[in-house]
Design a protein around this motif. Structure first.
Motif, mmCIF file in Angstrom:
data_model
loop_
_atom_site.group_PDB
_atom_site.id
_atom_site.type_symbol
_atom_site.label_atom_id
_atom_site.label_comp_id
_atom_site.label_asym_id
_atom_site.label_seq_id
_atom_site.Cartn_x
_atom_site.Cartn_y
_atom_site.Cartn_z
ATOM 1 N N ARG A 26 0.804 -1.215 0.000
ATOM 2 C CA ARG A 26 0.000 0.000 0.000
ATOM 3 C C ARG A 26 0.839 1.269 0.000
ATOM 4 N NH1 ARG A 26 -4.235 0.988 4.775
ATOM 5 N NH2 ARG A 26 -2.322 1.195 5.976
ATOM 6 N N ASP A 27 1.925 1.286 0.746
ATOM 7 C CA ASP A 27 2.752 2.486 0.826
ATOM 8 C C ASP A 27 3.554 2.733 -0.450
ATOM 9 O OD1 ASP A 27 1.830 2.960 3.394
ATOM 10 O OD2 ASP A 27 3.436 1.769 4.303
ATOM 11 N N GLY A 28 3.802 1.685 -1.234
ATOM 12 C CA GLY A 28 4.605 1.835 -2.438
ATOM 13 C C GLY A 28 3.799 2.018 -3.712
ATOM 14 N N LEU A 29 2.497 1.761 -3.659
ATOM 15 C CA LEU A 29 1.653 1.879 -4.843
ATOM 16 C C LEU A 29 0.674 3.032 -4.699
ATOM 17 C CD1 LEU A 29 0.700 -1.866 -5.492
ATOM 18 C CD2 LEU A 29 2.406 -0.509 -6.690
ATOM 19 N N ASP A 30 0.460 3.727 -5.785
ATOM 20 C CA ASP A 30 -0.532 4.795 -5.814
ATOM 21 C C ASP A 30 -1.933 4.170 -5.808
ATOM 22 O OD1 ASP A 30 -1.332 7.566 -6.141
ATOM 23 O OD2 ASP A 30 -1.904 6.987 -8.179
ATOM 24 N N LYS A 31 -2.880 4.829 -5.173
ATOM 25 C CA LYS A 31 -4.235 4.270 -5.092
ATOM 26 C C LYS A 31 -4.894 4.132 -6.459
ATOM 27 C CE LYS A 31 -5.642 8.750 -3.488
ATOM 28 N NZ LYS A 31 -5.855 9.466 -2.261
ATOM 29 N N THR A 32 -4.536 4.998 -7.396
ATOM 30 C CA THR A 32 -5.079 4.876 -8.752
ATOM 31 C C THR A 32 -4.546 3.611 -9.425
ATOM 32 O OG1 THR A 32 -5.107 7.283 -8.877
ATOM 33 C CG2 THR A 32 -5.398 6.089 -10.936
ATOM 34 N N LEU A 33 -3.282 3.301 -9.203
ATOM 35 C CA LEU A 33 -2.704 2.081 -9.751
ATOM 36 C C LEU A 33 -3.354 0.850 -9.134
ATOM 37 C CD1 LEU A 33 -0.644 0.647 -11.505
ATOM 38 C CD2 LEU A 33 1.004 0.879 -9.638
ATOM 39 N N ILE A 34 -3.621 0.893 -7.856
ATOM 40 C CA ILE A 34 -4.300 -0.232 -7.197
ATOM 41 C C ILE A 34 -5.679 -0.440 -7.808
ATOM 42 C CG2 ILE A 34 -5.281 -1.027 -5.011
ATOM 43 C CD1 ILE A 34 -2.889 0.353 -3.626
ATOM 44 N N ALA A 35 -6.393 0.653 -8.046
ATOM 45 C CA ALA A 35 -7.721 0.543 -8.670
ATOM 46 C C ALA A 35 -7.615 -0.107 -10.045
ATOM 47 C CB ALA A 35 -8.373 1.914 -8.770
ATOM 48 N N LEU A 36 -6.633 0.291 -10.831
ATOM 49 C CA LEU A 36 -6.445 -0.305 -12.157
ATOM 50 C C LEU A 36 -6.066 -1.781 -12.057
ATOM 51 C CD1 LEU A 36 -4.561 2.553 -14.025
ATOM 52 C CD2 LEU A 36 -6.887 1.743 -14.446
ATOM 53 N N LEU A 37 -5.205 -2.120 -11.110
ATOM 54 C CA LEU A 37 -4.801 -3.519 -10.944
ATOM 55 C C LEU A 37 -5.962 -4.403 -10.503
ATOM 56 C CD1 LEU A 37 -1.282 -3.031 -9.311
ATOM 57 C CD2 LEU A 37 -1.786 -3.841 -11.631
ATOM 58 N N TYR A 38 -6.894 -3.860 -9.757
ATOM 59 C CA TYR A 38 -8.071 -4.628 -9.338
ATOM 60 C C TYR A 38 -8.951 -5.007 -10.534
ATOM 61 C CZ TYR A 38 -8.318 -4.598 -4.185
ATOM 62 O OH TYR A 38 -8.142 -4.846 -2.853
ATOM 63 N N LEU A 39 -8.902 -4.239 -11.601
ATOM 64 C CA LEU A 39 -9.761 -4.521 -12.756
ATOM 65 C C LEU A 39 -9.398 -5.833 -13.441
ATOM 66 C CD1 LEU A 39 -10.058 -0.948 -14.286
ATOM 67 C CD2 LEU A 39 -11.770 -2.181 -12.939
ATOM 68 N N VAL A 40 -8.143 -6.228 -13.381
ATOM 69 C CA VAL A 40 -7.714 -7.471 -14.031
ATOM 70 C C VAL A 40 -8.410 -8.692 -13.413
ATOM 71 C CG1 VAL A 40 -5.740 -8.959 -14.544
ATOM 72 C CG2 VAL A 40 -5.531 -6.475 -14.774
ATOM 73 N N PRO A 41 -8.319 -8.893 -12.102
ATOM 74 C CA PRO A 41 -9.022 -10.065 -11.552
ATOM 75 C C PRO A 41 -10.544 -9.971 -11.692
ATOM 76 C CG PRO A 41 -8.068 -8.759 -9.780
ATOM 77 C CD PRO A 41 -7.549 -8.205 -11.067
ATOM 78 N N LEU A 42 -11.086 -8.774 -11.689
ATOM 79 C CA LEU A 42 -12.536 -8.655 -11.862
ATOM 80 C C LEU A 42 -12.964 -9.148 -13.239
ATOM 81 C CD1 LEU A 42 -13.249 -5.235 -10.120
ATOM 82 C CD2 LEU A 42 -13.788 -7.527 -9.286
ATOM 83 N N GLY A 43 -12.201 -8.803 -14.261
ATOM 84 C CA GLY A 43 -12.488 -9.307 -15.600
ATOM 85 C C GLY A 43 -12.324 -10.814 -15.682
ATOM 86 N N LEU A 44 -11.287 -11.348 -15.049
ATOM 87 C CA LEU A 44 -11.064 -12.794 -15.057
ATOM 88 C C LEU A 44 -12.154 -13.540 -14.298
ATOM 89 C CD1 LEU A 44 -7.189 -12.873 -14.528
ATOM 90 C CD2 LEU A 44 -8.465 -13.329 -16.632
ATOM 91 N N ILE A 45 -12.588 -12.987 -13.186
ATOM 92 C CA ILE A 45 -13.666 -13.621 -12.418
ATOM 93 C C ILE A 45 -14.917 -13.723 -13.270
ATOM 94 C CG2 ILE A 45 -15.281 -13.228 -10.495
ATOM 95 C CD1 ILE A 45 -12.814 -12.183 -8.906
ATOM 96 N N THR A 46 -15.260 -12.647 -13.943
ATOM 97 C CA THR A 46 -16.451 -12.672 -14.795
ATOM 98 C C THR A 46 -16.263 -13.643 -15.954
ATOM 99 O OG1 THR A 46 -16.883 -10.368 -14.237
ATOM 100 C CG2 THR A 46 -18.046 -11.257 -16.126
ATOM 101 N N ALA A 47 -15.083 -13.668 -16.540
ATOM 102 C CA ALA A 47 -14.833 -14.548 -17.685
ATOM 103 C C ALA A 47 -14.921 -16.023 -17.300
ATOM 104 C CB ALA A 47 -13.472 -14.235 -18.294
ATOM 105 N N TYR A 48 -14.383 -16.378 -16.141
ATOM 106 C CA TYR A 48 -14.324 -17.787 -15.765
ATOM 107 C C TYR A 48 -15.510 -18.254 -14.930
ATOM 108 C CZ TYR A 48 -9.665 -18.066 -17.682
ATOM 109 O OH TYR A 48 -8.597 -18.056 -18.538
ATOM 110 N N TRP A 49 -16.078 -17.369 -14.123
ATOM 111 C CA TRP A 49 -17.113 -17.821 -13.193
ATOM 112 C C TRP A 49 -18.467 -17.175 -13.413
ATOM 113 C CZ3 TRP A 49 -12.781 -16.954 -9.266
ATOM 114 C CH2 TRP A 49 -11.915 -18.046 -9.273
ATOM 115 N N GLY A 50 -18.579 -16.239 -14.326
ATOM 116 C CA GLY A 50 -19.884 -15.699 -14.684
ATOM 117 C C GLY A 50 -20.131 -14.278 -14.203
#
Length: 123
Positions: A26-50
């Protein structure tokens, strides 16, 4: 095959694991970057599990992102207008990604169109 309930459990577990990883950085990453990184697993979750687990994960991620990564930490309060913008844009983009991936899955699961002989409009 994973049960419907199992997909939700796996989705929540994946978001919890990723949140734990991001929290350590958390201290080394910008909160905007964290928000962008969260989008990757969200897309994968939808793709694989609905779509259901994808939207559920989006809501959980929205809350955990606010709770752990937006100051003041460990509350759902937001004091900076820029943080409100980040949260709203994150939510909109995450829902749109989930909808698009869900729609793509729905169309790919439909049977291919019946072979139709093309018309010859020249004659």
């Amino acid at each position: 095959m994973i049960s419907r309930f199992g997909r939700y459990i796996l989705a929540v577990g994946l978001i919890a694991s990723i949140t734990a990883i991001f929290f350590t950085m958390r201290d080394g990453l910008d909160k905007t970057l964290i928000a962008l990184l969260y989008l990757v697993p969200l897309g994968l979750i939808t793709a694989y599990w609905g779509l259901g687990p994808g939207i559920t994960s989006t809501l959980i991620t929205f809350l955990t992102f606010n709770y752990f990564f937006i100051p003041p930490y460990y509350t759902l309060a937001v004091h900076q207008p820029a943080d409100v913008v980040i949260l709203v844009i994150f939510m909109v983009v995450a829902v749109v990604i989930s909808q698009l991936v869900g729609r793509m899955q729905a169309t790919s699961s439909q049977p291919p169109p019946v072979n139709v002989k093309p018309r010859n409009y020249m004659n």
